[in-house]
Design a protein around this motif. Structure first.
Motif, short mmCIF file in Angstrom:
data_model
loop_
_atom_site.label_atom_id
_atom_site.label_comp_id
_atom_site.label_asym_id
_atom_site.label_seq_id
_atom_site.Cartn_x
_atom_site.Cartn_y
_atom_site.Cartn_z
N THR A 91 0.84 -1.19 0.00
CA THR A 91 0.00 0.00 0.00
C THR A 91 0.88 1.24 0.00
OG1 THR A 91 -1.66 -1.19 1.30
CG2 THR A 91 -1.86 1.21 1.21
N HIS A 92 0.54 2.19 -0.88
CA HIS A 92 1.24 3.47 -0.93
C HIS A 92 0.28 4.54 -0.42
CE1 HIS A 92 2.61 7.25 -2.99
NE2 HIS A 92 3.69 6.86 -2.34
N TYR A 93 0.74 5.37 0.51
CA TYR A 93 -0.05 6.46 1.07
C TYR A 93 0.49 7.80 0.58
CZ TYR A 93 -1.59 2.91 4.39
OH TYR A 93 -2.09 1.78 4.97
N ASP A 94 -0.38 8.59 -0.03
CA ASP A 94 -0.01 9.93 -0.45
C ASP A 94 -1.20 10.83 -0.22
OD1 ASP A 94 1.31 12.09 -1.49
OD2 ASP A 94 0.97 11.52 -3.59
N PRO A 95 -1.22 11.61 0.84
CA PRO A 95 -0.11 11.89 1.75
C PRO A 95 0.17 10.70 2.67
CG PRO A 95 -2.11 12.94 2.53
CD PRO A 95 -2.44 12.33 1.19
N PRO A 103 7.91 8.49 12.10
CA PRO A 103 7.47 9.14 10.88
C PRO A 103 6.20 8.51 10.32
CG PRO A 103 9.30 7.68 10.38
CD PRO A 103 9.11 7.65 11.87
N ARG A 104 5.40 9.34 9.66
CA ARG A 104 4.20 8.84 9.01
C ARG A 104 4.61 8.02 7.79
NH1 ARG A 104 -0.42 13.57 9.19
NH2 ARG A 104 -0.56 13.68 11.47
N PRO A 105 4.11 6.81 7.68
CA PRO A 105 4.57 5.96 6.57
C PRO A 105 3.95 6.31 5.22
CG PRO A 105 2.99 4.78 7.92
CD PRO A 105 3.24 6.10 8.61
N ARG A 106 4.75 6.15 4.19
CA ARG A 106 4.29 6.28 2.81
C ARG A 106 4.03 4.91 2.19
NH1 ARG A 106 4.36 11.01 0.37
NH2 ARG A 106 5.46 12.74 1.31
N TRP A 107 4.75 3.89 2.68
CA TRP A 107 4.63 2.54 2.13
C TRP A 107 4.40 1.55 3.24
CZ3 TRP A 107 4.26 1.67 -2.96
CH2 TRP A 107 4.73 2.66 -3.82
N MET A 108 3.47 0.62 3.02
CA MET A 108 3.18 -0.43 3.99
C MET A 108 3.11 -1.76 3.25
SD MET A 108 2.31 -0.76 7.34
CE MET A 108 1.50 0.73 7.88
N LEU A 109 3.76 -2.77 3.86
CA LEU A 109 3.67 -4.13 3.36
C LEU A 109 2.79 -4.93 4.30
CD1 LEU A 109 7.35 -5.13 2.47
CD2 LEU A 109 5.55 -4.35 0.92
#
Length: 143
Positions: A91-95, A103-109
């Motif tokens: 999963t990619h988070y933007d923002p 830190p707030r994550p941008r990528w989650m596996l």
């Protein structure tokens, strides 16, 4: 998705903040509370006191001594033993995701240990852009 990874993290000392009948709460050294979050987090991670509890299938972290023996103020060891996992989702988070910590994550596996591959409740999310010292190695790719 579908690739097999081997994850691990060297064991480190951490402090037990509190315990209750079911959970041991560890001061998490790699993340910090996000003061601007809509999902407040207190800086603690909870782990089952029962070593046979099914929630152990939902975390790669292992603690010594056994969580049933720990009390508030104790120092324990936490790490991730070498574990083979399958990537179930990326999963990619933007923002970046607001999960309560920095830190707030941008990528989650989303990872599922191979030993629990048939258990639909097993697995855990792992943020790629944090200071948690988890090492990941590719074992095999899917085609």
């Amino acid at each position: 998705m579908g690739s097999v990874l081997r994850i691990s993290a060297a064991a480190v000392e951490v402090r037990v903040a509190r315990v209750d009948a079911r959970t041991v709460y560890i001061e998490w050294p790699w993340l910090s509370p996000d003061p601007g979050s809509r999902s407040p987090w207190d800086g603690l991670m909870g782990f089952p006191r029962d070593p046979d509890h099914s929630d152990w299938r939902n975390t790669p972290w292992r603690i010594a001594p056994d969580t049933s023996e720990l009390s508030a103020g104790d120092v324990c060891i936490i790490g991730v033993p070498a574990t083979e996992v399958r990537v179930a989702a990326i999963t990619h988070y933007d923002p970046p995701a607001d999960l309560g910590w920095l830190p707030r994550p941008r990528w989650m596996l989303d990872l599922v240990p191979l030993e629990y591959g048939t258990d639909p409740e097993a697995g855990y999310g792992f943020a790629l852009d944090t200071d948690e010292p988890v090492k990941m190695e590719i074992v095999s790719h899917t085609s």
